[in-house]
Scaffold this motif. Structure first.
Motif, PDB file in Angstrom:
ATOM      1  N   SER A   1       0.854  -0.893   0.309  1.00  0.00           N
ATOM      2  CA  SER A   1      -0.226   0.439   0.049  1.00  0.00           C
ATOM      3  C   SER A   1       0.743   1.235   0.166  1.00  0.00           C
ATOM      4  N   SER A   2       0.477   2.624  -0.069  1.00  0.00           N
ATOM      5  CA  SER A   2       0.873   3.546  -0.199  1.00  0.00           C
ATOM      6  C   SER A   2       1.722   3.587   0.925  1.00  0.00           C
ATOM      7  N   SER A   3       1.337   3.510   2.477  1.00  0.00           N
ATOM      8  CA  SER A   3       1.353   4.035   3.104  1.00  0.00           C
ATOM      9  C   SER A   3       2.772   2.834   3.797  1.00  0.00           C
ATOM     10  N   GLY A   4       2.780   1.609   2.855  1.00  0.00           N
ATOM     11  CA  GLY A   4       3.006   1.007   3.751  1.00  0.00           C
ATOM     12  C   GLY A   4       2.542  -0.137   4.511  1.00  0.00           C
ATOM     13  N   SER A   5       1.459   0.017   5.062  1.00  0.00           N
ATOM     14  CA  SER A   5       1.638  -0.742   6.004  1.00  0.00           C
ATOM     15  C   SER A   5       1.013  -1.973   5.617  1.00  0.00           C
ATOM     16  N   ALA A   6       0.224  -2.308   4.536  1.00  0.00           N
ATOM     17  CA  ALA A   6      -0.574  -3.104   4.104  1.00  0.00           C
ATOM     18  C   ALA A   6       0.651  -3.590   2.629  1.00  0.00           C
ATOM     19  N   THR A   7       0.862  -5.352   2.700  1.00  0.00           N
ATOM     20  CA  THR A   7       1.528  -6.243   1.731  1.00  0.00           C
ATOM     21  C   THR A   7       0.363  -7.020   1.271  1.00  0.00           C
ATOM     22  N   ASN A   8       0.201  -7.846   0.839  1.00  0.00           N
ATOM     23  CA  ASN A   8      -0.471  -9.300  -0.031  1.00  0.00           C
ATOM     24  C   ASN A   8       1.035  -9.564  -0.993  1.00  0.00           C
ATOM     25  N   TYR A   9       0.697 -11.061  -0.311  1.00  0.00           N
ATOM     26  CA  TYR A   9       2.196 -11.462  -2.122  1.00  0.00           C
ATOM     27  C   TYR A   9       1.237 -12.853  -2.358  1.00  0.00           C
ATOM     28  N   SER A  10       1.705 -13.519  -3.625  1.00  0.00           N
ATOM     29  CA  SER A  10       0.915 -14.627  -3.985  1.00  0.00           C
ATOM     30  C   SER A  10       1.847 -15.798  -3.627  1.00  0.00           C
ATOM     31  N   ASP A  11       1.323 -16.902  -4.547  1.00  0.00           N
ATOM     32  CA  ASP A  11       1.574 -17.831  -3.251  1.00  0.00           C
ATOM     33  C   ASP A  11       3.282 -18.435  -3.520  1.00  0.00           C
ATOM     34  N   SER A  12       3.489 -17.920  -4.701  1.00  0.00           N
ATOM     35  CA  SER A  12       4.467 -18.649  -5.262  1.00  0.00           C
ATOM     36  C   SER A  12       5.777 -17.726  -3.699  1.00  0.00           C
TER      37      SER A  12
END
Length: 120
Positions: free
Chosen positions: A52-63
């Motif tokens: 996210s723009s703030s860096g507070s949230a991330t997500n990742y693919s299974d790989s």
């Protein structure tokens, strides 16, 4: 125009680690969510992670989950992708992308990409 430059790619041995950087020029990256993607020869481009723009949230693919970590330093106008436990299957051209919408939605501005090769 949003200018993006990736760096940090190259050749790494299986099991090794590599950190990719994505720097923005001429604009403030902290207004945007950023994604990392990759494309291996003969395969479609794959989304790996988003921050996210703030860096507070991330997500990742299974790989990417469990092996890759995305972070950002807005003071340096730079986003990072730390990769570990790399395998030959991670060999691909990696791209950073600036998204105009929330959490990697909206229009996409692509970097030129850089090669990561995992080989002994």
């Amino acid at each position: 125009q949003l200018q993006i430059a990736e760096s940090g790619g190259g050749l790494v041995q299986p099991g090794g680690s590599l950190t990719l950087s994505c720097a923005g020029y001429g604009f403030f990256m902290d207004y945007y969510s950023i994604g990392w993607y990759r494309q291996a020869p003969g395969k479609e481009r794959e989304g790996l992670s988003c921050i996210s723009s703030s860096g507070s949230a991330t997500n990742y693919s299974d790989s990417a989950k469990g092996r890759f970590t995305m972070s950002r330093d807005n003071a340096k106008n730079t986003v990072y992708l730390q990769m570990s436990s790399l395998t030959p299957e991670d060999t691909a051209k990696y791209y950073c992308a600036v998204h105009t919408g929330d959490f990697c939605s909206g229009s996409i501005h692509w970097g030129q990409g850089l090669q990561v090769t995992v080989s002994s």
